[in-house]
Design a protein around this motif. Structure first.
Motif, PDB file in Angstrom:
ATOM      1  N   ALA A   6       0.833  -1.206   0.000  1.00 25.36           N
ATOM      2  CA  ALA A   6       0.000   0.000   0.000  1.00 25.36           C
ATOM      3  C   ALA A   6       0.869   1.259   0.000  1.00 25.36           C
ATOM      4  CB  ALA A   6      -0.924   0.004   1.219  1.00 25.36           C
ATOM      5  N   PRO A  40      -4.587  -3.733  -8.190  1.00 27.62           N
ATOM      6  CA  PRO A  40      -5.331  -3.029  -7.138  1.00 27.62           C
ATOM      7  C   PRO A  40      -6.792  -2.773  -7.480  1.00 27.62           C
ATOM      8  CG  PRO A  40      -3.205  -1.994  -7.527  1.00 27.62           C
ATOM      9  CD  PRO A  40      -3.406  -2.979  -8.630  1.00 27.62           C
ATOM     10  N   PHE A  44      -9.684   1.169  -6.053  1.00 34.10           N
ATOM     11  CA  PHE A  44      -8.517   1.538  -5.253  1.00 34.10           C
ATOM     12  C   PHE A  44      -7.804   2.734  -5.883  1.00 34.10           C
ATOM     13  CE2 PHE A  44      -3.912   1.232  -4.563  1.00 34.10           C
ATOM     14  CZ  PHE A  44      -3.840   1.188  -3.181  1.00 34.10           C
ATOM     15  N   THR A  45      -7.624   2.687  -7.202  1.00 37.04           N
ATOM     16  CA  THR A  45      -6.947   3.780  -7.909  1.00 37.04           C
ATOM     17  C   THR A  45      -7.700   5.087  -7.744  1.00 37.04           C
ATOM     18  OG1 THR A  45      -6.097   2.205  -9.548  1.00 37.04           O
ATOM     19  CG2 THR A  45      -6.054   4.537 -10.145  1.00 37.04           C
ATOM     20  N   GLU A 216     -17.396   0.892  -2.406  1.00 35.38           N
ATOM     21  CA  GLU A 216     -16.499  -0.147  -1.918  1.00 35.38           C
ATOM     22  C   GLU A 216     -16.266  -0.144  -0.409  1.00 35.38           C
ATOM     23  OE1 GLU A 216     -15.261  -2.434  -3.955  1.00 35.38           O
ATOM     24  OE2 GLU A 216     -16.165  -1.519  -5.727  1.00 35.38           O
ATOM     25  N   GLU A 234      -7.738  -8.283  -2.144  1.00 38.06           N
ATOM     26  CA  GLU A 234      -8.074  -6.875  -2.358  1.00 38.06           C
ATOM     27  C   GLU A 234      -7.626  -6.040  -1.154  1.00 38.06           C
ATOM     28  OE1 GLU A 234     -12.238  -6.910  -3.036  1.00 38.06           O
ATOM     29  OE2 GLU A 234     -12.080  -7.836  -5.018  1.00 38.06           O
ATOM     30  N   PRO A 235      -7.405  -4.739  -1.362  1.00 37.91           N
ATOM     31  CA  PRO A 235      -6.913  -3.894  -0.268  1.00 37.91           C
ATOM     32  C   PRO A 235      -7.927  -3.743   0.857  1.00 37.91           C
ATOM     33  CG  PRO A 235      -7.504  -2.564  -2.178  1.00 37.91           C
ATOM     34  CD  PRO A 235      -7.547  -3.991  -2.627  1.00 37.91           C
ATOM     35  N   ILE A 240      -6.007   1.060   2.162  1.00 42.14           N
ATOM     36  CA  ILE A 240      -6.461   2.170   1.311  1.00 42.14           C
ATOM     37  C   ILE A 240      -6.126   3.500   1.971  1.00 42.14           C
ATOM     38  CG2 ILE A 240      -8.481   3.325   0.341  1.00 42.14           C
ATOM     39  CD1 ILE A 240      -9.766   0.551   0.031  1.00 42.14           C
TER      40      ILE A 240
END
Length: 296
Positions: A6, A40, A44-45, A216, A234-235, A240
């Motif tokens: 991260a 990601p 996330f982006t 999310e 997944e994060p 995040i």
């Protein structure tokens, strides 16, 4: 996603968001390199971009607060709509419409189909060459006439800026790169084109980031959601948050450096970087190091 991953992705986001080299492409590629077979994800982006755009808010706070304040005063009839700051406010709103409309209409394609790394590689190369062409055209034009500044921004130019920004929905184009290229081709100075690119990005990025966060993040507050995210690689919510905070700090430093750099330097180094990065990416895809559709 581990905290180290991260942090690395937050640094990459902060380093690349304001440079015309596409932050989404870099986060996408490095995400898969860090997590083979995964990436990601578009959500996330979009969310960690809130960190870099917060840096924009702070760096341009005087300009942004003045524009917003005078825009509301004009709505109340206290100052004329012809005021330069009021016009700028309207032009930022109008310029944000294309990316908002197209982002909603093609959300599924943006989140999946357009994240194909072959598309990313081609966009890096093609829009790198376009940036180089625009920079050369602007440099030659500046020898004949004075470049336009933000006070010269017209409705037509504002719409064209907005359409150029919308191209950044495709990873590899670059939000700043697309708008700066358009600005240079329309006759604006390097600094004016970059400054408007940053201002124009604020509503689009915050709207996109908050929209994805609303989709999310709530599930990550539940035990089932956290477990599902962990299984899928997944994060997590904390990952995040860490990436977003790191992106903010690095991004602010990059804005300060970049705005000083472009006053007297061309965009050629970024053009070369984009083309080389695109070719390297094609090579990695060709030999199977990267999966063009991993996680997409």
């Amino acid at each position: 996603m581990s905290f180290l991953e991260a942090i690395i992705l937050g640094v990459i986001q902060g380093l690349t968001e304001f440079l015309p080299i596409s932050s989404s492409a870099h986060v996408r590629v490095f995400g898969e390199l860090l997590m083979p077979g995964q990436e990601p994800g578009a959500a996330f982006t979009a969310i960690i971009q809130l960190g870099t755009e917060t840096a924009v808010l702070i760096y341009f706070w005087k300009d942004i607060s003045r524009i917003i304040g005078r825009w509301f005063r004009a709505l109340a009839g206290k100052i004329p709509h012809s005021d330069p700051d009021v016009r700028m406010g309207w032009l930022v709103i109008i310029g944000s419409i294309p990316i908002g409309v197209l982002g909603l209409l093609f959300e599924d394609q943006i989140d999946h189909t357009l994240r194909n790394l072959y598309i990313t590689a081609i966009m890096l190369i093609v829009f790198g060459l376009l940036l180089g062409l625009a920079d050369r055209v602007a440099e030659r034009r500046a020898q004949e006439v004075d470049p336009k500044e933000l006070k010269d921004l017209s409705l037509r130019d504002g719409i064209l800026y907005g359409l150029a920004q919308a191209l950044a929905l495709i990873p590899g184009v670059s939000r700043s790169g697309g708008t700066i290229t358009a600005g240079l081709l329309m006759g604006y100075s390097r600094k004016a084109a970059a400054r408007y690119a940053f201002l124009l990005a604020v509503p689009a990025v915050f709207a996109s980031g908050l929209y994805k966060a609303a989709q999310e993040v709530p599930s990550l507050f539940t035990a089932g959601g956290r477990e599902a995210a962990a299984v899928a690689g997944e994060p997590s919510l904390l990952a995040i948050a860490v990436a977003t905070a790191v992106a903010f700090g690095v991004g602010y430093a990059v804005i300060v450096w970049f705005m000083r750099l472009i006053e007297n330097r061309s965009y050629l180094p970024f053009v070369i970087y984009r083309v080389v990065a695109g070719l390297v990416l094609l090579g990695l895809l060709g030999i199977g190091v990267l999966d063009p559709l991993a996680g997409a």
